[in-house]
Design an enzyme around this catalytic site. Structure first.
Site, mmCIF file in Angstrom:
data_model
loop_
_atom_site.group_PDB
_atom_site.id
_atom_site.type_symbol
_atom_site.label_atom_id
_atom_site.label_comp_id
_atom_site.label_asym_id
_atom_site.label_seq_id
_atom_site.Cartn_x
_atom_site.Cartn_y
_atom_site.Cartn_z
ATOM 1 N N HIS A 90 -61.149 27.817 -12.634
ATOM 2 C CA HIS A 90 -60.267 28.333 -13.683
ATOM 3 C C HIS A 90 -61.079 28.944 -14.820
ATOM 4 O O HIS A 90 -62.280 28.734 -14.929
ATOM 5 C CB HIS A 90 -59.383 27.213 -14.237
ATOM 6 C CG HIS A 90 -58.262 26.826 -13.328
ATOM 7 N ND1 HIS A 90 -58.433 25.942 -12.272
ATOM 8 C CD2 HIS A 90 -56.965 27.204 -13.295
ATOM 9 C CE1 HIS A 90 -57.286 25.811 -11.637
ATOM 10 N NE2 HIS A 90 -56.379 26.548 -12.233
ATOM 11 N N ASN B 200 -48.049 24.440 -10.781
ATOM 12 C CA ASN B 200 -48.380 25.833 -10.500
ATOM 13 C C ASN B 200 -47.083 26.593 -10.206
ATOM 14 O O ASN B 200 -46.338 26.208 -9.311
ATOM 15 C CB ASN B 200 -49.341 25.922 -9.317
ATOM 16 C CG ASN B 200 -50.002 27.274 -9.250
ATOM 17 O OD1 ASN B 200 -49.354 28.308 -9.344
ATOM 18 N ND2 ASN B 200 -51.317 27.275 -9.104
ATOM 19 N N LYS C 102 -59.600 26.642 -19.964
ATOM 20 C CA LYS C 102 -58.725 25.570 -19.464
ATOM 21 C C LYS C 102 -59.288 24.215 -19.878
ATOM 22 O O LYS C 102 -60.433 23.895 -19.600
ATOM 23 C CB LYS C 102 -58.582 25.659 -17.944
ATOM 24 C CG LYS C 102 -57.581 24.649 -17.399
ATOM 25 C CD LYS C 102 -57.306 24.900 -15.939
ATOM 26 C CE LYS C 102 -56.435 23.829 -15.312
ATOM 27 N NZ LYS C 102 -55.092 23.738 -15.899
ATOM 28 N N GLY D 217 -50.037 32.027 -26.759
ATOM 29 C CA GLY D 217 -51.101 31.721 -25.797
ATOM 30 C C GLY D 217 -51.208 32.787 -24.716
ATOM 31 O O GLY D 217 -50.402 33.724 -24.671
ATOM 32 N N GLY E 123 -53.993 20.517 -12.469
ATOM 33 C CA GLY E 123 -52.757 19.904 -11.980
ATOM 34 C C GLY E 123 -52.479 20.296 -10.535
ATOM 35 O O GLY E 123 -52.010 19.475 -9.729
#
Ligand code: NAP
Length: 206
Positions: free
Chosen positions: A120, A92, A124, A10, A130
């Protein structure tokens, strides 16, 4: 230590793999090798994949550092306690976001009216982020959260406070995913010494 990395291919994983190796860890792809024989695991996958990955690690007694967002934190905490295995989750991993949340919590005591805008990359999958949910929880004033998903963005957040004739904006910008690396390395160093269950937030390690 030997680290099983879930999400190795990823956007975060491709940066993390060489960074963990540079820090002296022996990194294996968690999806291919599984958690057996690893000292710890790291998960940066998807909200759909993370629970099964963590459950496999817990069954093998392997502590997990979780970066994936948008999963049921309470359920993972319960499973980790039941398995007697420490896990760590930070919504984060950047140092700036930790400070942003701290400053927002302080400002909320003076300015009860605020709104959060989190921005973002279009890839995402979860919204709101979050980080924005953790910020709102710490502020305790139930601020509305606005989510923006666009190409060109990495991870950004503004907390805008409004008062009589004035506003205050606290903003954090992640320009590169390298910003997540030091926090993940710190969490890996510390996760095995944490109590069983899920410890949440980089603040808990600083
Ligand atoms: P991404 O580019 O979509 O990468 C996710 C990776 O997970 C993909 O390579 C995918 O592989 C892999 N994957 C899917 N299912 C899997 C499974 N069952 N086992 C192992 N790997 C699996 O996403 P990203 O930008 O790297 O972000 C990953 C997660 O981290 C997201 O939830 C994001 O919100 C979160 N994140 C958190 C922070 C933080 O500071 N906490 C920072 C950045 C990102 P395939 O495509 O081959 O299925």
């Amino acid at each position: 230590m030997r680290v099983a990395l879930y999400g190795a291919s990823g956007k975060v994983g491709v940066l993390l793999r060489p960074a963990l190796a540079d820090a002296g860890h022996d990194v294996v792809d968690g999806r291919e090798a599984g958690p057996a024989d690893s000292d710890a695991a790291v998960d940066f996958t998807t909200p759909d994949a993370v629970v099964a990955n963590v459950e496999a690690c817990l069954a093998a007694g392997v502590p997990v550092v979780i970066g994936t967002t948008g999963f049921d934190v309470g359920a993972i905490d319960e499973a980790a306690r039941a398995a007697d295995v420490p896990c760590f989750y930070a919504p984060n991993f950047t140092q700036g976001a930790v400070l942003m949340m701290r400053f927002a919590e302080e400002a909320a005591r003076v300015f009860p009216r605020a709104e959060i805008v989190e921005l973002h990359s279009e890839a995402k999958r979860d919204a709101p982020s979050g980080t924005s949910r953790a910020t709102a929880e710490r502020m305790g004033t139930d601020p509305p959260i606005h989510s923006v998903r666009l190409p060109g963005l990495v991870a950004h957040q503004e907390v805008v406070f409004g008062g009589m004739g004035e506003t205050l904006t606290i903003r954090h910008d992640t320009m590169s995913r390298e910003a997540f690396v030091p926090g993940v390395l710190l969490a890996l160093e510390r996760v095995r010494d944490l109590p069983p269950g899920l410890t949440v937030g980089l603040d808990a390690l600083l």
